[in-house]
Motif scaffolding. Structure first.
Motif: not given
Length: 282
Positions: A58-66, A143-148, A262-267, A273-275
């Motif tokens: 979990w220390l690895e960057n998931d690209g979601q910091m922004g 949206v909250h549970h989409s974190v990896t 299980e389903n995809e979340m926009p990056a 916000l829209k999905i």
């Protein structure tokens, strides 16, 4: 030595932060103390996550910091503005019923805070549980549970609709019952402190505390992809209603490191916000 530290960390971090906020409140600087204590706690957690992580993965960057930062600024900003206006701008005293027969003002302050936590927890528990069980609420909560990965930085990753529904079942209950300003502040402080600690990626052994409070140990199970594990431990601060209603889980084994939905979340932030308003499955 590290085992002893891991057992002491949760009560030490939570207790120190809340004590500083309480002292600030007693000297008339509650909001300043709240922000400084929370910032100090966040910095401390960030350092400890690097020194003694629960999951190195979990220390690895998931690209979601922004997006995580944008969600935090929006959702936590909304929450703090509302709490600040209610608690510190006189709204609490204005709404408070005169000589309310419903609030035990004669009780010691710690007992009033404990009562406030239990009353607020009842609403937060059911709001959280329904956000998992009702598909139209899950769309926002997903949206909250989409974190990896779980770490302090995505504690505030909530859709604003999810945040607002949580606020509606919390502080307003205490306002209507006539709770005092110190009770409102400390209940809000406990929620903020427990919240950031539940998401931390630190090796903590919470022991019996996990039967009372929402700790990292219990919350990691809540983020499991396995719904038999993920649809458990709904408590925001306390595990009281999970224990009573049979949704508590804390097996004697390591929680899964592979978390998410299980389903995809926009990056991107705007897409997230829209999905919930689209027909896309979540």
């Amino acid at each position: 030595m590290q085992l002893m530290v891991s057992r002491l960390l949760w009560p030490l971090l939570a207790g120190t932060s809340l004590a500083l906020i309480y002292l600030g409140m007693e000297t008339g600087h509650g909001i300043l103390a709240f922000n400084l204590a929370y910032l100090g706690l966040a910095v401390t957690i960030a350092l400890l996550e690097r020194v003694m992580p629960h999951e190195a993965l979990w220390l690895e960057n998931d690209g979601q910091m922004g997006p995580d930062l944008a969600h935090t600024l929006l959702s936590k900003g909304i929450a703090q503005v509302i709490v600040t206006v209610i608690v510190f701008m006189g709204i609490a005293e204005w709404v408070k019923p005169a000589d309310s027969p419903f609030w035990p003002e004669s009780w010691p302050l710690p007992a009033q805070i404990a009562l406030g936590l239990v009353l607020v927890e009842a609403g937060l528990y059911w709001k959280h549980r329904l956000a998992h069980e009702w598909p139209w609420l899950w769309r926002f909560h997903a949206v909250h549970h989409s974190v990896t990965r779980l770490w302090f930085f995505n504690t505030g990753r909530f859709h604003p609709v999810d945040t607002m529904t949580g606020l509606l079942v919390g502080i307003p209950v205490l306002l209507l019952l006539g709770a005092s300003q110190p009770v409102l502040l400390m209940v809000s402080a406990v929620t903020a402190v427990v919240g950031i600690l539940t998401h931390c990626n630190i090796d903590m052994r919470c022991g019996w505390l996990s039967y009372v409070f929402n700790t990292p140990q219990t919350h990691r199970w809540h983020h499991s992809r396995n719904l038999d594990e993920g649809n458990r431990n709904y408590g925001e601060n306390l595990m009281l209603f999970d224990m009573i209603l049979g949704t508590y889980i804390n097996p004697n084994r390591r929680p899964p490191a592979d978390i998410g939905i299980e389903n995809e979340m926009p990056a991107d932030f705007i897409g997230q916000l829209k999905i919930p308003f689209t027909r896309a499955p979540l």
